[in-house]
Design a protein around this motif. Structure first.
Motif, short mmCIF file in Angstrom:
data_model
loop_
_atom_site.label_atom_id
_atom_site.label_comp_id
_atom_site.label_asym_id
_atom_site.label_seq_id
_atom_site.Cartn_x
_atom_site.Cartn_y
_atom_site.Cartn_z
N ARG A 34 1.03 -1.15 -0.01
CA ARG A 34 -0.10 -0.12 0.00
C ARG A 34 0.80 1.09 0.20
O ARG A 34 0.50 2.27 -0.71
CB ARG A 34 -0.91 0.05 1.27
CG ARG A 34 -1.74 1.32 1.46
CD ARG A 34 -2.31 1.49 2.65
NE ARG A 34 -2.76 2.61 3.16
CZ ARG A 34 -3.55 3.16 4.19
NH1 ARG A 34 -3.81 2.32 4.89
NH2 ARG A 34 -3.85 4.35 4.37
N TYR A 179 -15.84 -9.10 -6.10
CA TYR A 179 -15.59 -8.36 -4.87
C TYR A 179 -16.99 -8.36 -4.05
O TYR A 179 -16.79 -7.48 -3.24
CB TYR A 179 -14.92 -7.04 -4.93
CG TYR A 179 -13.40 -7.09 -5.33
CD1 TYR A 179 -12.55 -7.30 -4.53
CD2 TYR A 179 -12.81 -7.43 -6.62
CE1 TYR A 179 -11.03 -7.18 -4.48
CE2 TYR A 179 -11.66 -7.42 -6.84
CZ TYR A 179 -10.69 -7.41 -5.67
OH TYR A 179 -9.31 -7.43 -6.21
N ILE A 182 -16.29 -9.04 -0.05
CA ILE A 182 -15.65 -7.74 0.82
C ILE A 182 -16.44 -6.60 0.81
O ILE A 182 -16.99 -6.01 -0.18
CB ILE A 182 -14.27 -7.38 0.12
CG1 ILE A 182 -13.40 -8.69 -0.36
CG2 ILE A 182 -13.59 -6.29 0.74
CD1 ILE A 182 -12.72 -9.57 0.84
N LYS A 186 -14.25 -1.37 2.63
CA LYS A 186 -13.04 -1.98 2.87
C LYS A 186 -12.31 -2.34 1.49
O LYS A 186 -11.21 -2.93 1.44
CB LYS A 186 -13.02 -3.45 3.76
CG LYS A 186 -13.32 -3.20 5.13
CD LYS A 186 -13.31 -4.62 5.85
CE LYS A 186 -13.77 -4.40 7.29
NZ LYS A 186 -13.68 -5.55 7.99
N ILE A 187 -12.75 -1.73 0.44
CA ILE A 187 -12.10 -1.88 -0.77
C ILE A 187 -11.57 -0.54 -1.31
O ILE A 187 -12.39 0.48 -1.42
CB ILE A 187 -13.20 -2.47 -1.83
CG1 ILE A 187 -13.87 -3.58 -1.61
CG2 ILE A 187 -12.51 -2.24 -3.28
CD1 ILE A 187 -14.74 -4.02 -2.33
N THR A 257 -6.63 -7.38 -2.34
CA THR A 257 -8.13 -7.86 -1.80
C THR A 257 -8.40 -6.49 -1.37
O THR A 257 -9.87 -6.32 -1.48
CB THR A 257 -8.02 -8.91 -0.82
OG1 THR A 257 -7.45 -10.00 -1.34
CG2 THR A 257 -9.13 -9.14 -0.14
N PHE A 258 -7.97 -5.71 -0.52
CA PHE A 258 -8.31 -4.52 -0.13
C PHE A 258 -7.74 -3.22 -0.60
O PHE A 258 -8.34 -2.26 -0.26
CB PHE A 258 -8.02 -4.65 1.55
CG PHE A 258 -8.32 -5.76 2.05
CD1 PHE A 258 -9.87 -5.72 2.60
CD2 PHE A 258 -7.73 -6.95 2.46
CE1 PHE A 258 -10.60 -6.89 3.30
CE2 PHE A 258 -8.34 -8.02 3.15
CZ PHE A 258 -9.80 -8.02 3.58
N LYS A 261 -7.10 0.30 1.42
CA LYS A 261 -7.84 0.44 2.91
C LYS A 261 -7.19 -0.06 3.76
O LYS A 261 -7.83 -0.59 5.20
CB LYS A 261 -9.38 -0.11 2.29
CG LYS A 261 -10.26 0.77 1.85
CD LYS A 261 -10.70 2.05 2.38
CE LYS A 261 -11.59 3.12 1.53
NZ LYS A 261 -11.99 3.94 2.35
N LEU A 262 -6.07 -0.85 3.31
CA LEU A 262 -5.41 -1.92 4.37
C LEU A 262 -4.82 -1.12 5.43
O LEU A 262 -4.46 0.10 5.41
CB LEU A 262 -4.26 -2.55 3.62
CG LEU A 262 -4.51 -4.03 3.01
CD1 LEU A 262 -3.52 -4.54 2.31
CD2 LEU A 262 -4.78 -5.04 4.20
N ILE A 266 -3.26 -7.85 8.41
CA ILE A 266 -4.39 -7.97 7.42
C ILE A 266 -5.62 -8.88 7.97
O ILE A 266 -6.73 -8.90 7.74
CB ILE A 266 -3.96 -8.56 6.09
CG1 ILE A 266 -4.91 -8.81 5.04
CG2 ILE A 266 -3.10 -10.03 6.44
CD1 ILE A 266 -4.40 -9.25 3.78
N MET A 269 -8.67 -7.30 9.02
CA MET A 269 -9.37 -6.65 7.84
C MET A 269 -10.65 -7.53 7.58
O MET A 269 -11.69 -7.03 7.26
CB MET A 269 -8.62 -6.52 6.63
CG MET A 269 -7.47 -5.52 6.82
SD MET A 269 -8.26 -3.58 7.05
CE MET A 269 -9.15 -3.49 5.30
N TYR A 270 -10.49 -8.83 7.79
CA TYR A 270 -11.64 -9.81 7.65
C TYR A 270 -12.65 -9.78 8.75
O TYR A 270 -12.37 -9.59 9.70
CB TYR A 270 -11.05 -11.29 7.41
CG TYR A 270 -9.85 -11.25 6.35
CD1 TYR A 270 -10.23 -11.38 4.97
CD2 TYR A 270 -8.67 -11.68 6.56
CE1 TYR A 270 -9.37 -11.22 4.15
CE2 TYR A 270 -7.58 -11.59 5.71
CZ TYR A 270 -8.03 -11.57 4.43
OH TYR A 270 -7.06 -11.73 3.57
#
Length: 466
Positions: A34, A179, A182, A186-187, A257-258, A261-262, A266, A269-270
Motif C-alpha cells: 500500500r 468483490y 468484501i 474495505k475496498i 483484496t483490500f 484500505k489496508l 491483514i 481486515m476480515y
C-alpha cells in the motif's frame, strides 16, 4: 573432533530456517505494498531477500574458520573483532529477547478475539492467555538443540500455510465474485507504480527487511550432519526462495483484496467467521512455537556476555593470543589431508575452550531469568509493533547485515596469513573453495555493512519520528 556423521538433515535445516524467518511480520507485508506500490514493494522484497541470503552465506563461510560445530556470533567475533564481541552479543540478545516479548504481547492481544470469556475484561483475558502460553513455551525453550524443535517447526509452518491459503482464498473469491465477499467500505484503489511518499516507504522498508531476520543461522549450521559450503549455500538458496515467494504472494494477494484500505495486520481486515478465527488462533500457535527459536540464541548470547564479564572481573588473560601464536608459527596445512596433526588438535582444544560451553546449572538459571523477564515485559508492554520496530531496527539489522558483512570483509580473500591458516587448519577440505578467494564476495561484504547501517538509520528515523 566433532562427529559430523550425526546431526540435522538438510530438510530439517530448511524447515527451521524458513520457520525462523517467517513470523507474524508476514501479515504486515500487504500494507507495505500500500505504501510502496506493487512495483517498488516487489523490488524491495526481492532485494531484501538477496541481502539476507548473502549475509547467511557469509555466516556459513565464517564458520569454516573455526572447529566444526563451534561457530556462533561470539566465537566468530573472537577471531575477527575480539574487542567488540560482547557488544555484538548484546545486539543479538536484544533482538531475540525483544522479539520474544512481542510474541507474548501478540498472544495476549489476539486470543481474546478468538475466544472471549463472559464477564472478563480485556486485561484479565490478556493475562490469562499469556499465562496459558507457558504450557508450550517453557518445555520447548528448555530443549538444548535447535534440531529438537523441528517437529514444532512443522506445526508452525502448517499454521503459516493455513494463513497464506486464507489470504489467497479470499483474494481469488473476490476476483470470482467481483468483490462481493468484501464490504464496500474495505475496498480501496490499487497503486501499481506510485508510492505514497518517501517517509512511508522508509518505514515499510524496515518492515520488509526485518521480516527476513534469521538469528539462528549459526546454530542451524553447527547441527548439520553435512556442513559443507555447498550444502550451506543450497540450504540458503532454497530457504530464501521459499520465503521470498511466500512474502511476494501474500503481499500481492492481500493488497489486491483490500487495496489502499489496508490498515496494518491483514487478519484484522476480515469479518469474523470460523475460518478467520481459526487463522488467528493458528497465528498465536505459530508465534508460540517460534518463541524457542528466538529463545535459543538469546540464551547463548546472554551466557557469553556473562562469561566475558566474569572473565574480566577475575582478570583472566584472553585465550585468543595463544591461539593466534600457535597458528602463526605453523605452516599451511595440505588441503588433501583428512586428519589434523597434533599441533592442530591442540588449537582445536583451545578453540573449544573459547566456545564457552553452558553448564546445566547456568543453562537452567539463564532460562529461568529470561522466561521470567519475558513474561513480565509482555504484561507491562502493550505495543507489538513498536517493540518489534525498535528492537528489529537495531539488533535485527546487525544480525542480518552488519555482522555478516564485517565477517566476510575480514575473512574472505584475506591477505592475513593467520586468517588463511585458520581455514587450512580447521577446514582443509574447503580451503580451495573459490568462495574464500572471491574478491567480489569481499566487496559485497563491504556493501552489506553500508547497507545495514543505512537501513538501521532509516528504520529508527521512521519509527521514532513517525
Amino acid at each position: 573432533m566433532s562427529d559430523t556423521t550425526k546431526g540435522a538433515s538438510s530438510i530439517s535445516a530448511i524447515i527451521n530456517t524458513v520457520n525462523t524467518i517467517i513470523g507474524s511480520g508476514i501479515l504486515v507485508l500487504p500494507y507495505a505494498f500500500r505504501t510502496d506500490s506493487i512495483f517498488l514493494g516487489s523490488l524491495i522484497i526481492i532485494f531484501a531477500g538477496f541481502a539476507n541470503a548473502l549475509g547467511m552465506i557469509l555466516q556459513g563461510a565464517a564458520s569454516k574458520f573455526l572447529p566444526n560445530g563451534t561457530a556462533t556470533f561470539f566465537t566468530v567475533c573472537r577471531i575477527t573483532y575480539p574487542n567488540l564481541s560482547i557488544l555484538f552479543d548484546f545486539a543479538i540478545f536484544l533482538q531475540c529477547f525483544g522479539v520474544n516479548i512481542s510474541y507474548l504481547v501478540l498472544t495476549g492481544d489476539l486470543m481474546p478475539l478468538v475466544y472471549t470469556f463472559d464477564g472478563w475484561d480485556k486485561y484479565s483475558m490478556k493475562l490469562f492467555y499469556i499465562a496459558c502460553s507457558t504450557l508450550l513455551i517453557i518445555p520447548l525453550s528448555l530443549m538444548k538443540k535447535i534440531d529438537s524443535l523441528k517437529y514444532a517447526s512443522i506445526v508452525a509452518l502448517s499454521a503459516i500455510v493455513y494463513i497464506c491459503i486464507l489470504i489467497y482464498g479470499y483474494f481469488f473469491i473476490a476476483l470470482l465474485t467481483d468483490y462481493n465477499n468484501i464490504p464496500i467500505d474495505k475496498i480501496g484503489k490499487v497503486s501499481v507504480f506510485k508510492p505514497q511518499g518517501i517517509k512511508p516507504v522508509f518505514k515499510t522498508l524496515g518492515v520488509i527487511v526485518l521480516a527476513y531476520t534469521c538469528p539462528t543461522q549459526f546454530s542451524i549450521i553447527s547441527e548439520l550432519n553435512n556442513p559443507t559450503m555447498k550444502n550451506i549455500c543450497n540450504i540458503t538458496y532454497i530457504s530464501m526462495s521459499i520465503t521470498a515467494f511466500i512474502f511476494l504472494s501474500v503481499a500481492f494477494s492481500g493488497y489486491l483484496t483490500f487495496g489502499n484500505k489496508l490498515t496494518g495486520n491483514i487478519l484484522l481486515m476480515y469479518d469474523n467467521n470460523l475460518y478467520i478465527q481459526t487463522g488467528r488462533a493458528l497465528l498465536v500457535l505459530m508465534v508460540i512455537l517460534s518463541f524457542p527459536l528466538m529463545f535459543h540464541p538469546a540464551r547463548v548470547s546472554l551466557s557469553n556476555i556473562y562469561h566475558v564479564i566474569i572473565e574480566k572481573l577475575n582478570n583472566k588473560s584472553c585465550i585468543q593470543f595463544e591461539i593466534n601464536n600457535s597458528i602463526e608459527n605453523t605452516p599451511l596445512l595440505n588441503t588433501e589431508s583428512n586428519n589434523l596433526p597434533e599441533f592442530a588438535q591442540h588449537i582445536v582444544d583451545l578453540e573449544h575452550e573459547n566456545e564457552i560451553p553452558i553448564s546445566n546449572t547456568r543453562f537452567y538459571l539463564l532460562s529461568l531469568i529470561l522466561l521470567t523477564c519475558s513474561y513480565i515485559g509482555a504484561i507491562y508492554l502493550n505495543s507489538f509493533e513498536l517493540i518489534l520496530a525498535i528492537v528489529g531496527s537495531t539488533g535485527g539489522v546487525l544480525i542480518s547485515f552488519v555482522l555478516p558483512g564485517f565477517y566476510g570483509y575480514k575473512l574472505i580473500a584475506s591477505d592475513d596469513e593467520s586468517v588463511i591458516r585458520k581455514l587450512y587448519t580447521f577446514t582443509p577440505s574447503e580451503a580451495e573453495n573459490p568462495i574464500f578467494k572471491s574478491k567480489l564476495l569481499k566487496k559485497l561484504s563491504f556493501f552489506l555493512i553500508i547497507w545495514g547501517f543505512i537501513v538501521m538509520i532509516i528504520c529508527l528515523y521512521a519509527t521514532i519520528f513517525e
